[in-house]
Each structure stands twice: as C-alpha cells, then as structure tokens.
Design a protein around this motif. Structure first.
Motif, PDB file in Angstrom:
ATOM      1  N   GLY A  35      -5.844  10.052  77.335  1.00  0.00           N
ATOM      2  CA  GLY A  35      -6.188  10.986  76.261  1.00  0.00           C
ATOM      3  C   GLY A  35      -6.925  10.335  75.112  1.00  0.00           C
ATOM      4  N   GLY A  36      -8.173  10.750  74.910  1.00  0.00           N
ATOM      5  CA  GLY A  36      -8.937  10.275  73.751  1.00  0.00           C
ATOM      6  C   GLY A  36      -9.424   8.849  73.864  1.00  0.00           C
ATOM      7  N   SER A  70     -12.652  17.073  83.053  1.00  0.00           N
ATOM      8  CA  SER A  70     -13.910  17.194  82.276  1.00  0.00           C
ATOM      9  C   SER A  70     -15.142  17.179  83.159  1.00  0.00           C
ATOM     10  CB  SER A  70     -14.001  16.044  81.263  1.00  0.00           C
ATOM     11  OG  SER A  70     -12.850  16.040  80.460  1.00  0.00           O
ATOM     12  N   GLY A  83      -8.518  18.294  77.498  1.00  0.00           N
ATOM     13  CA  GLY A  83      -9.347  17.098  77.368  1.00  0.00           C
ATOM     14  C   GLY A  83     -10.056  17.145  76.018  1.00  0.00           C
ATOM     15  N   GLY A  84     -10.711  16.038  75.667  1.00  0.00           N
ATOM     16  CA  GLY A  84     -11.560  16.025  74.475  1.00  0.00           C
ATOM     17  C   GLY A  84     -10.831  15.936  73.145  1.00  0.00           C
ATOM     18  N   GLN A  85      -9.538  15.568  73.152  1.00  0.00           N
ATOM     19  CA  GLN A  85      -8.802  15.448  71.881  1.00  0.00           C
ATOM     20  C   GLN A  85      -8.928  14.037  71.311  1.00  0.00           C
ATOM     21  OE1 GLN A  85      -4.744  17.449  71.973  1.00  0.00           O
ATOM     22  NE2 GLN A  85      -5.164  17.346  74.161  1.00  0.00           N
ATOM     23  N   GLY A 134     -11.621  11.256  80.560  1.00  0.00           N
ATOM     24  CA  GLY A 134     -12.273  12.459  81.072  1.00  0.00           C
ATOM     25  C   GLY A 134     -13.621  12.625  80.397  1.00  0.00           C
ATOM     26  N   SER A 135     -13.580  13.005  79.129  1.00  0.00           N
ATOM     27  CA  SER A 135     -14.827  13.219  78.360  1.00  0.00           C
ATOM     28  C   SER A 135     -15.706  11.972  78.365  1.00  0.00           C
ATOM     29  CB  SER A 135     -14.489  13.576  76.906  1.00  0.00           C
ATOM     30  OG  SER A 135     -13.516  14.580  76.872  1.00  0.00           O
ATOM     31  N   VAL A 161      -2.543  11.750  73.700  1.00  0.00           N
ATOM     32  CA  VAL A 161      -2.851  13.050  73.059  1.00  0.00           C
ATOM     33  C   VAL A 161      -1.732  13.996  73.503  1.00  0.00           C
ATOM     34  CG1 VAL A 161      -5.384  12.792  73.084  1.00  0.00           C
ATOM     35  CG2 VAL A 161      -4.228  13.877  75.028  1.00  0.00           C
ATOM     36  N   HIS A 190      -8.219  10.538  88.515  1.00  0.00           N
ATOM     37  CA  HIS A 190      -7.088  11.164  87.830  1.00  0.00           C
ATOM     38  C   HIS A 190      -7.216  12.674  87.915  1.00  0.00           C
ATOM     39  CE1 HIS A 190      -3.714  10.904  84.990  1.00  0.00           C
ATOM     40  NE2 HIS A 190      -4.252  11.922  84.350  1.00  0.00           N
ATOM     41  N   ASP A 216      -5.576  16.127  86.782  1.00  0.00           N
ATOM     42  CA  ASP A 216      -4.669  16.716  85.780  1.00  0.00           C
ATOM     43  C   ASP A 216      -4.242  18.131  86.150  1.00  0.00           C
ATOM     44  OD1 ASP A 216      -6.351  14.945  83.201  1.00  0.00           O
ATOM     45  OD2 ASP A 216      -4.223  14.802  83.696  1.00  0.00           O
ATOM     46  N   SER A 247     -10.747  11.353  84.696  1.00  0.00           N
ATOM     47  CA  SER A 247     -10.021  12.617  84.820  1.00  0.00           C
ATOM     48  C   SER A 247     -11.011  13.729  85.131  1.00  0.00           C
ATOM     49  CB  SER A 247      -9.305  12.952  83.509  1.00  0.00           C
ATOM     50  OG  SER A 247      -8.968  14.344  83.503  1.00  0.00           O
ATOM     51  N   MET A 256       1.088   9.258  77.125  1.00  0.00           N
ATOM     52  CA  MET A 256       0.107  10.259  76.672  1.00  0.00           C
ATOM     53  C   MET A 256      -0.318   9.904  75.257  1.00  0.00           C
ATOM     54  SD  MET A 256      -0.545  12.180  79.111  1.00  0.00           S
ATOM     55  CE  MET A 256      -1.589  13.335  78.226  1.00  0.00           C
ATOM     56  N   GLY A 311      -2.556  18.892  77.631  1.00  0.00           N
ATOM     57  CA  GLY A 311      -2.990  20.291  77.772  1.00  0.00           C
ATOM     58  C   GLY A 311      -4.492  20.444  77.757  1.00  0.00           C
ATOM     59  N   HIS A 361      -1.488  13.744  88.093  1.00  0.00           N
ATOM     60  CA  HIS A 361      -0.667  13.857  86.876  1.00  0.00           C
ATOM     61  C   HIS A 361      -0.177  15.294  86.776  1.00  0.00           C
ATOM     62  CE1 HIS A 361      -0.829  13.739  82.145  1.00  0.00           C
ATOM     63  NE2 HIS A 361       0.402  13.859  82.593  1.00  0.00           N
TER      64      HIS A 361
HETATM   65  C1  DX5 Z   1      -4.484  16.071  78.591  1.00  0.00           C
HETATM   66  C2  DX5 Z   1      -5.324  15.542  79.711  1.00  0.00           C
HETATM   67  C3  DX5 Z   1      -6.444  14.726  79.097  1.00  0.00           C
HETATM   68  C4  DX5 Z   1      -7.440  14.235  80.077  1.00  0.00           C
HETATM   69  C5  DX5 Z   1      -8.323  13.168  79.430  1.00  0.00           C
HETATM   70  O1  DX5 Z   1      -3.503  16.879  79.093  1.00  0.00           O
HETATM   71  O2  DX5 Z   1      -4.524  14.739  80.575  1.00  0.00           O
HETATM   72  O3  DX5 Z   1      -5.857  13.640  78.423  1.00  0.00           O
HETATM   73  O4  DX5 Z   1      -6.820  13.708  81.156  1.00  0.00           O
HETATM   74  O5  DX5 Z   1      -8.983  13.764  78.414  1.00  0.00           O
HETATM   75  P1  DX5 Z   1     -10.105  13.001  77.542  1.00  0.00           P
HETATM   76  O6  DX5 Z   1     -10.393  11.682  78.195  1.00  0.00           O
HETATM   77  O7  DX5 Z   1     -11.283  13.940  77.579  1.00  0.00           O
HETATM   78  O8  DX5 Z   1      -9.501  12.848  76.192  1.00  0.00           O
END
Ligand code: DX5
Ligand code: ZN
Length: 220
Positions: free
Chosen positions: A176-177, A11, A144-146, A197-198, A139, A33, A35, A8, A137, A142, A66
């Motif tokens: 996500g995460g 990040s 990244g990094g959760q 992403g992260s 997370v 990806h 976002d 993603s 999803m 909204g 996305h």
């Molecule tokens: C949330 C984003 C994140 C991103 C990935 O809206 O869609 O989930 O793509 O974030 P990481 O991999 O940093 O959790």
C-alpha cells in the motif's frame, strides 16, 4: 535473500490484463499480487477465483493471493484449485486463525497472515512460528492509490525483530502506497516482498518494474 516485487493487479488495465502481467514477469517481478475484496471486510469489491483461474499460465510468477474477506477459511480450497501459491488471510477476519493457517497448509499452499494499520504487530505473536509470510498493510485495505502510512515502518521493524529473536525465516511483505521514492525506507526496515499497484501499472510498466528491480539490486 533477494527482494521481491509483487505487482498488484488491482491497478492493472483489465482490457489487457494478460499482456500486462506478462510484461511485469519479463522485466523481473517474481510474484503477482492478487487483491481479493468482498465488500464486507473491506468497503470495496474486486475479483475472485474465476479471474485467478483465467490468468494461470500467463507467466511463471508466484501467485500471491491476498484475501481481504470475512472468514476466509470458507474459500481456501477454491483458491488453491484456482492456482494460489501463497494465501494470505487477515488476522482480523478469522474466527480461528490457527485452524485457518492449518487448512491453507493442508491444501498445499504457503500461509500468509496480514494485519491492518490499527492492529498491533504483537497480535501476531501467537502464530509467529506458523506462517511463511506476514503482510503489514501500509494503507487501510480496500483501495489502491492511497498514501503510505509512515507508522508502518515501526511495525515492520518490530516484526523483523520478533522473527529474528526466534530464528524464524518467514517473509515480511508490505502493501500500500509504495513507490520507487519510498521503497528504500521499507526495505531498510526489513521488508522482503514489496506489493505495488499504482507504482507498477500506472504509466510505463516496463520502466516502473525495471526501476524497482534496479533499487532491489542495492540489497543483494
Ligand atoms: C489495498 C490494496 C492496495 C494495493 C496496492 O487494499 O491491497 O494496497 O494492493 O495499492 P497501491 O500500490 O496502488 O497503493
Ligand atoms: Zn494486497
């Protein structure tokens, strides 16, 4: 079906975005990806068609877009023109999900449908045979990094069963995460496409991508 990594770019370092995208492709990430956030459907704003257009041709990756935006049907043609291959919309954001999916197909793209953590997977049943990918999803969308929400695993397993019962081959994507430390859990639950992403763009990109690719080899 080999597992797919979808970095993603949320990040990524936008000062060197093209270079970082190319690096992920050269080391095995088949999807990219993208976002898109509108500050209405989700409490943040990211980027849109001009950025997608600007990265066309950087690498041979599948553009996995996305849309975390309200009423995405309004922008389907523009994202197709900007280079989207998969266009994923949120079930919760569409007045008419069937018309939205039909429009994505009419524009020549593959359709994805995503649900937020609090949306039951059963709500996908009315369109379970109409999309090429379903995005769980893991997370709250909204940022990244959760932290990964573990209850996502049951939703992935349930979705896998729903598809299998109907002999459907739609891809399951998770977003996500996700890190190398927990990716096996989602792969074991039935995920085909992993958004990260992260875990890709923070730190050493080459090592990060190669680490995921190594784990994916266990599922070949
Ligand atoms: C949330 C984003 C994140 C991103 C990935 O809206 O869609 O989930 O793509 O974030 P990481 O991999 O940093 O959790
Ligand atoms: Zn995403």
């Amino acid at each position: 079906m080999n597992k797919i990594l979808a970095p993603s770019i949320l990040s990524a370092d936008f000062k060197v975005l093209g270079e970082q995208i190319r690096t992920t492709y050269e080391h095995g990430a088949e999807f990219l990806h993208f976002d898109v956030m509108d500050g209405l459907f989700v409490p943040s704003i990211s980027f849109g068609m001009p950025v997608l257009k600007s990265i066309q041709g950087v690498a041979e990756q599948v553009m996995d877009v996305h849309l975390m935006i309200t009423e995405p049907i309004r922008y389907i043609e523009e994202f197709q023109k900007a280079g989207a291959d998969f266009l994923t919309v949120h079930l919760e954001a569409c007045e008419d999900i069937k018309a939205t999916i039909d429009k994505i197909h009419a524009c020549g793209m593959k359709a994805g449908v995503s649900i937020k953590p609090n949306t039951p997977v059963e709500q996908l049943l009315p369109i379970i045979d109409q999309a090429e990918m379903f995005l769980i999803m893991s997370v709250e969308p909204g940022f990244g990094g959760q932290a990964f929400l573990p209850e996502s695993l049951d939703k992935i397993r349930a979705l896998k069963a729903m598809l299998k019962e109907r002999n459907l081959t739609a891809l399951i994507e998770v977003d996500g995460g996700i890190y190398q430390s927990n990716v096996r859990e989602v792969l074991d639950a039935g995920v085909d496409v992993v958004v990260a992403g992260s875990a890709v763009f923070k730190g050493e990109i080459v090592n990060n991508v190669e680490g995921f690719v190594e784990i994916f080899k266990e599922y070949e």
